[in-house]
Each structure stands twice: as C-alpha cells, then as structure tokens.
Design an enzyme around this catalytic site. Structure first.
Site, short mmCIF file in Angstrom:
data_model
loop_
_atom_site.label_atom_id
_atom_site.label_comp_id
_atom_site.label_asym_id
_atom_site.label_seq_id
_atom_site.Cartn_x
_atom_site.Cartn_y
_atom_site.Cartn_z
N HIS A 128 0.85 -1.19 0.00
CA HIS A 128 0.00 0.00 0.00
C HIS A 128 0.88 1.24 0.00
O HIS A 128 1.79 1.36 0.82
CB HIS A 128 -0.93 0.00 1.22
CG HIS A 128 -2.05 -0.99 1.09
ND1 HIS A 128 -1.82 -2.33 0.95
CD2 HIS A 128 -3.39 -0.83 1.06
CE1 HIS A 128 -2.99 -2.96 0.86
NE2 HIS A 128 -3.95 -2.07 0.91
N LYS A 141 -14.12 5.08 5.88
CA LYS A 141 -14.51 6.03 4.84
C LYS A 141 -16.02 6.00 4.64
O LYS A 141 -16.65 7.03 4.38
CB LYS A 141 -13.78 5.68 3.53
CG LYS A 141 -14.06 6.63 2.37
CD LYS A 141 -12.99 6.50 1.30
CE LYS A 141 -13.01 5.15 0.64
NZ LYS A 141 -14.13 5.00 -0.33
#
Length: 900
Positions: free
Chosen positions: A140, A568
């Site tokens: 990532h 999120k």
C-alpha cells in the site's frame, strides 16, 4: 528549535542529540543555501506562527530559495525523527539495565502476568501450540520517502548514538564530519520520485527489509521468548508462533500490473535473499566449529554427513562438523541453483534438498551431536538461530497472499460458464449462483479448455493461480497459503474463488470430498458487509461441501476485516463499533459450528485506517476473538518506522506476540455497553454521512486538499482511485486519509464523535457518567479515545482554514468548513470531557514532546503547501509549483510521521 520543551532530565540526551544534528544542518545550510533561507529557518525554530512567517517571507524568495527552504524544513523533521528514535532506544536500554520492572507490552511482563494469573505450564504450552501471529507487509503506497533517502536516514541513526561515547573534542569532530557528510548527500539527493514505482520495485523494497532487519531480529526474538518462558515454565518449548507474511507481488485488487510473472519474480527475489543469508550463516558456522575428533565425540549421523562432504582438504580429516557443514551448504546451494538463483558455493553443488524440512533435519543432527557430547553452548548459539531461521523462513522467506476483488472472480466464472455452454452466470440470483457453483465443484472435470480463446482478464487471473501452484511445488507448501476475496458480500463469492482454485489445480475433489491447498479468506470491508459477515459465514458453515473443505485446512477459517473502507463509509466511531460487533458475532457463530477462527486485521498506519498502537488495539479486541490466532497488515511508512532497524523490529514484533498471548490467555475484559455504543455509533454516523453526502462536499475535498497532487507522487504501482473520481466511494482509502492528514484536519478519525456525545449527554448526566466510566475502564472505548486524542492533537483548525481558502467557491466552502470547524469544536470538547482533562496528551508526554518539537517546521511546510497549491491551481503546467507541492507533501508526512 524549541529545546526548552525538553526540560525533563530524562530528555537531556535527546536535547543534546537534537542540538547536535541541528548544528550540523545549519552548517550545511550556511554552505548550500542563501542567507535569507538560513535566517528564515532560524526564525522558524522560535516562531509561534510559522505559517504566517512563511506567508510573509515567501514573496521575497526565488524558485531555488523556495526549494531550499522547503527541503530544509523537511530535513529538520527527519533529523528530529532520528533523534527521537535513538532516544527511545536509549531509554529502553537504561530501563532494562537498571533492572526496573519489565515494560508493558514486553514478553517478560506478559509471562509475569501469566504466572501471576496462575496459568500453569500445560495451559501455557497448549496456548503456544495453538498460537499464530503474522505481520503481513503490503505494498500500500504510504511511504513517501525514497529508499535512497531512507538509507541516508539509517546511516545517521547508526552514527548518532556515538555522540555520547565521544570522550574528547577530536572524536566529536570526526563524528560531526561523518554526519555532515551524510547530510550533504541527503541535501543533494532528490527527495521525490521522478518515476512511478513498478510492482517489481515494490517487491525489491519489501525484500530489502529482511537482510536489513528480520534475518537478525526474528532469531533474537525467539531466543528471548525461550528465555522468558523457560525462566517461568522450565518445561515449556516455543514453537514457531511468529512469522512475517506479505502481499507484495500477489495483491491484484485494483492493481492491473500484478500478474503471474510478478508472483514468480517475488519468490525468486525472496529465495535469493534467504539463500544468501543461509550461505553466510553456514560459512560462519564452518569457521566456528573446527571441533576435532581428538577432542570431542561426534554422533554417528554427523559422521555420516561428514563422509559425504565435498570438503576434502587434508586439514579437515579430523574436523567432522566442518565437513558436515560443507555437505549441508553444498546441498542447500544446490537447491538455490535448481531455483535458478545465480549464486556460487565454495564447496560446489550437491543434490538439492527436496524441502526445507530436509535441510532442517541435517542442521538438527549437528545440534543434537553437540548437545550429546558436551558442547551445548555451541549448539545454542548461531546454530540454534539458524535452525530457527530455516524453520521460519524456509526456502520461500515469507509467504505471499493472493488477493482480488470478488467482482473480478465473478467475471472469470461467468466466462468459463459461457464457453462451457452452461447458464448465464451473471443473470443468476445468489441462491442460483450457489447451486451452480456447488454443482461444478462436485465434478472432477474442469471447465477451462486450452483450445478456447479467453479474454485477457480470464487468462491473467487463471495464470496467477497456476503460478501459485507451481511456486508451492518448488518453494514449499507454505509459500502461498491464502487467497483473499476483497469486497466479499455473499456466500457465492467464496464458492466462486473455490471454483477458480479447482480450475488451477489448487483444489481437488478426492473420494467425493474437497481438498484445498490454499485458505479461502473473505474480506468484509464496508459497513454493510461487516453487518452481513455472520449471515454469509453461517450459510457457508451449513454446507457439507464447505465443512469438508475446512477439514482439509485444519478446521480453521480466516476472516479478514477491513478498517479503511468501513471508516470512509461510516466514520471512525461507527467503523470501530461495527468491527467490534462483527467480531462478537463471529466469535459466537464459530463456537456454534465448532470452527476455529483466525482474524486478519486490515489496518493502516493512520487512525482513520485502523492504525494506532498495536498492543492496545489487540487487547481491545472482544473476548474470544483472538484465541491465539491473528494476522495484521503493516504497510508503507509503518514498515519503515517499525521494522527497518533490527532493534525496532524485535521490539515491535515482541509487542504483537505479547498482546496476542495476553488477549488469549488472560481474556478477562469487559465488553462495552452495547446499547450505549450503538447509540453513539448511530448519531455519529448520521452527522458523518450528512457531511460527506452534502452536494458541495466532493468539490470542497478535491479543491482544499492535495488529493490530486498525491495521485502524481509516484508512491506505488497501483492507481489512486478505482475509476474517474466523482464520488467518495470511488476513491481509495489511502489517498482519502492521506489528504485529510496533509491539510491538518484528520477528519476521518473524529468527525461525528462530538455531535454524538453532545446529543446523547444533553439532559442526561447518567449517560455522561457512563461514557466517562467506559473511558476509564473499558479497553475498547479507551483505545478508541486514545487514538482519537493522538489525532486531534495533530489537527490544526487554523491551518485547515487556510486550505479552505483554496476553494473555487468561497461561499460553498464557508458552509462546508463551518460544519467541520463546529464539529471539531464539539469533538475536542467531548473528548476532554470524557477523559476528564483540560489538555490533550496530558498522559502521553512522549507524543506531546514530539509534536511540540516538530510544530514550527510542520506548520511552515503546511504554509508553503497552501501557497504552492494556490500557484499550481492558477498555473497547472508550472513544474516548479508541482515539485514544491510534492516536496511539502513529503515534509508534512515526515512531520506527522503518518501518511495513510
């Protein structure tokens, strides 16, 4: 530099280190930068409003001076990081040498607690035998620093501890010159990447951590584990409870550049690193064990190995251990050569070891002979460490998981069905899909035909599974053990993956029962998916076919939980509570069906992506959810911070093991009040969703953060968003959190919390008392508030308002920022109320000190970033403005010690 902050006597050495590095940096600036830049940096070190100072000075600077000032601020952040890391190690060593009580999070303290809790040796051994802890390194893209820059930092970190050992001015001057030399190299090196990283670059970066750190840290940690446990429980043995895993080269979710070729490349690089390590250690053993048969007895099986040795020097005739080691090395290097690795062996090559276990067996023969014949100390030194290393690293070094989106798996299944003349898979409902998949899974015959032309997507997906099968055959069964289904929402998603494994020879049906060589791992990541995790898994557990499959995998089912997308999706409070609830439900479900559970926590580095201290996070898990089995992702800047140094790596891995054992053996923890937490979650979710679904929010976010510039930073090989960005859900969680950290709002980690507390406590002192009680006594709520406190301490609403000024629609921005500012006020007030304190970080002096030292340079970088973003928005093709934005992004990330 605000060294008055370091007024505690314990910080005297840190103050001296910081001053020493500061002087070196100023020496460099006097030589390399203009007087105006030097003077500005000096003013920043004592400024109460460095962003305002930047705004005043910036018009006087040309492009070169602006670059130098930005780079200088970033370098100050870097050297402070180094000074603090050195100081943490210094304080730990002082604590240990003074014989103080073991620190919380250490294995020594965990073993003490087990003993105090009346855990007996049998129960401890049983727990160790059933413990599996894995830190999983991912690609990532959250490490903003280039490997070259990180290498410079490591050199400074290695040099700085010598300052205290300098006994005269000449020694100090020599050290100063060495550090000045490294800083000059750092100053003259580009801080930003000019080209996008490839998957192979990411693989190489991940592999580099092993010779730098893990090859040294893991054997040392296992030795410490053995000492700590056997001191309290003499008969306890420590199995391989800790491993390092990875995704780099096998994670295809959203990354079209990952393929069967990258998977193969990854394992070649893994094997190259680990065989070089084995060769080096065997060579050292060869030099350390010149034992003569005139002096010691030697077991027959070692004499048998010596008789087969290619080392025929006359001087070795009486040295059977050396001859045996030469034989072992020649066979191990023979295996390396069979894997296509271009490394030599001074003893030539013999028949390759068929497996790492065979290699291990021969090493254990040496150890047994040494112990049997009075050489225990030699047996328990380097040889014992090598035996442990081979048992942990094997021939593959670290296992890689495969990962792909459920929708991509479904596309392959649909095409296989189509060409096989079966039903239209995409038109089936969920129940029909399950029936069709189970029917095909019951057949021996494959659906795939080599005589049919398939789409590129189908060929690539099947190719990586086929490559995984070959890799398992060549490098060992443990090389690839997991296949993860991201965005898993239905039972059919698990069965679809099972079918692809069958088509690739990784799953077979024998005597009517399935047998898989790979674990099928669902990843539940959105709020809705987390709420649906139990129904999905219950459907699977009710299937006789799946029950038989689990039996072939040791009756263990791994579940991955996604922290990033759920945050999120619903905000920090709701995400945290949904994850907690999902775990509680899964614990009960797995008990009901008598299946062992292993949870895989997909945590990021930031609080907005599930980050925070690992020890507290693991202890805050619901009772029964750990049970000795845990996997945790580590990525980007977290890998660098935790594992790039052997000492840091050992301590951070020790903390993971200690927390896992404590949570498993001493699970006496209070569950939070579910009704109260649900109410807090519901109200927080409402306010969070009101913000991110506001019609003007997406434009505000795009215009008042460096999100679009982050996408051009060349941080990693995969795209920043899954498609053209028109909705928040189209954006990956990393750049989402990264952007909010850059503009100093840190919004994903606190928004909605203040309104929720205010709403619930209004007119209800009982609720306030209950929440305060949880803040003092409940591990789940304590961890949530602790993480939030750390983030809010880094939040700067005044600086954030400067970013709001970047909006192209000031009136709309005023509304959105007004909502954010008010919620920040409420959340900060609520947090202080529940913690019953008047200031943030009152009980975290280390972080408070760290932030206070960085603030002048950090705020200056934010001021520079706003100015450069403003210029870039007016002049989109201005290369200098873009470079400056990139440089400030790097600097702010360094100052915060976090990205995404």
């Amino acid at each position: 530099m605000q060294l008055h902050i370091l007024n505690n006597p314990k910080d005297a050495a840190l103050a001296a280190d910081a001053e020493f590095l500061k002087q070196s940096l100023f020496n460099l600036l006097h030589e390399e930068a203009s007087p105006l830049v030097v003077e500005t940096v000096k003013l920043l070190s004592t400024s109460d409003d460095s962003a305002a100072l930047i705004e005043k000075v910036l018009p006087q600077l040309d492009e070169r001076q602006t670059y130098d000032l930005t780079l200088a601020c970033g370098l100050f952040a870097q050297i402070l990081n180094i000074a603090e890391d050195v100081h943490h190690e210094r304080r730990r060593q002082i604590h240990e040498d003074a014989g103080h009580n073991a620190a919380e999070g250490s294995l020594t303290e965990t073993v003490r607690r087990l003993k105090a809790g009346k855990a007996d040796g049998k129960s401890v051994q049983r727990q160790l035998d059933n413990t599996s802890v894995t830190a999983v390194l991912t690609a990532h893209p959250t490490e903003v620093q280039r490997q070259t820059v990180l290498n410079f930092n490591r050199r400074i970190r290695a040099l700085l501890p010598q300052r205290e050992r300098c006994t005269n001015a000449d020694a100090l001057a020599r050290l100063r010159r060495e550090i000045d030399t490294v800083l000059l190299g750092l100053w003259q090196t580009s801080e930003t990447r000019r080209h996008k990283l490839s998957v192979n670059d990411e693989i190489n970066n991940g592999v580099s951590i092993f010779p730098m750190s893990f090859f040294e840290a893991l054997p040392k940690l296992y030795r410490k584990m053995e000492h700590d446990f056997q001191t309290a429980y003499p008969d306890v043995r420590v199995p391989n409870i800790l491993k390092i895993g990875g995704w780099i080269g096998g994670d295809r979710d959203g990354n079209p550049f990952v393929s069967g070729e990258t998977l193969r490349f990854a394992f070649r690089r893994h094997a190259d690193a680990v065989f070089r390590f084995y060769r080096s250690e065997l060579d050292k053993l060869y030099r350390e064990l010149p034992l003569s048969i005139r002096r010691v007895k030697v077991n027959d099986d070692v004499m048998a190995l010596a008789a087969l040795s290619p080392d025929e020097e006359i001087a070795r005739t009486e040295e059977p251990y050396r001859r045996a080691i030469a034989y072992i090395m020649a066979r191990a290097m023979g295996k390396a050569r069979s894997l296509g690795l271009g490394m030599g062996c001074k003893f030539g090559f013999l028949e390759p070891y068929a497996s790492a276990q065979k290699f291990l067996d021969d090493l254990k023969k040496l150890q047994r002979s040494l112990i049997d014949n009075g050489s225990r100390l030699l047996a328990e030194g380097r040889l014992a460490d090598l035996i442990r290393s081979v048992s942990v690293f094997g021939f593959h070094m670290m296992p890689l998981d495969l990962r792909q989106h459920a929708g991509k798996h479904a596309d392959v299944v649909a095409e296989l069905f189509q060409h096989a003349g079966l039903e239209d898979y995409n038109s089936l409902n969920e129940e029909q899909k399950q029936a069709a998949l189970l029917r095909e899974l019951g057949h021996q015959r494959p659906l795939y035909s080599p005589f049919i032309t398939y789409s590129d997507h189908t060929r690539r997906e099947l190719a990586i599974f086929n490559e995984a099968r070959k890799i398992k055959d060549e490098f060992g069964e443990d090389a690839v053990t997991q296949s993860i289904i991201s965005n898993c929402e239905q039972p059919g998603d698990l069965l679809a993956l099972a079918l692809l494994l069958k088509e690739s020879g990784l799953l077979a049906v024998e005597n009517g029962k399935p047998h898989s060589r790979i674990n099928i791992v669902p990843l539940f990541e959105t709020i809705e998916a987390l709420e649906n995790a139990c129904p999905v898994m219950e459907t699977m557990f009710r299937l006789d076919w799946y029950d038989a499959l689990l039996e072939s995998r040791g009756n263990i089912q791994e579940i991955m939980l996604g922290y990033s997308d759920s945050n999120k999706d619903g905000g920090y409070v709701t995400s945290s509570w949904c994850l907690h609830q999902a775990e509680l439900g899964l614990v009960e479900l797995f008990k009901k069906y008598d299946v062992r559970m292993r949870l895989f926590h997909g945590r990021g580095g930031s609080v907005g992506r599930g980050g925070g201290p690992s020890y507290q996070a693991i202890l805050a898990q619901p009772a029964g959810s750990v049970a000795g089995q845990i996997r945790i992702t580590e990525q980007g800047e977290v890998i660098t911070a935790k594992y790039a140094d052997p000492g840091n790596a050992q301590r951070n891995l020790e903390t993971l093991v200690a927390a896992t054992l404590e949570a498993s053996i001493l699970p006496d923890k209070k569950d939070p009040d579910a009704k109260l937490m649900q109410a807090l979650s519901d109200v927080s979710f409402k306010y969070y969703r009101e913000l991110i679904t506001h019609p003007d929010f997406i434009d505000y976010f795009l215009q008042t953060s460096p999100i679009q510039e982050i996408a051009t930073l060349n941080l990693g090989s995969r795209p920043a968003s899954r498609k053209t960005l028109a909705r928040i859900q189209d954006l990956r969680a990393i750049p989402w959190v990264f952007s909010w950290m850059q503009n100093r709002l840190m919004l994903p980690a606190w928004y909605g919390f203040g309104s929720a507390v205010e709403t619930l406590c209004e007119g209800s002192p009982e609720t306030l008392a209950a929440l305060r009680g949880h803040a003092q006594n409940n591990p789940f709520f304590q961890a949530m508030l602790s993480n939030m406190e750390q983030v809010m301490a880094k939040t700067d609403i005044t600086l954030a308002e400067n970013y709001a000024g970047l909006s192209e629609s000031p009136e709309k921005a005023k509304v959105i920022f007004g909502m954010i500012k008010e919620e920040y006020r409420r959340s900060r007030k609520a947090l202080l109320d529940l913690l019953q304190t008047e200031e943030l970080l009152r009980d975290n002096r280390s972080l408070a000190r760290s932030l206070a030292l960085r603030i002048p340079y950090l705020n200056a970088l934010n001021g520079l970033q706003v100015a450069m973003l403003k210029r870039l928005r007016k002049e989109p093709d201005n290369p200098h403005a873009l470079l400056m934005v990139h440089l400030t992004i790097n600097g702010v990330a360094q100052g915060l010690r976090n990205t995404g």
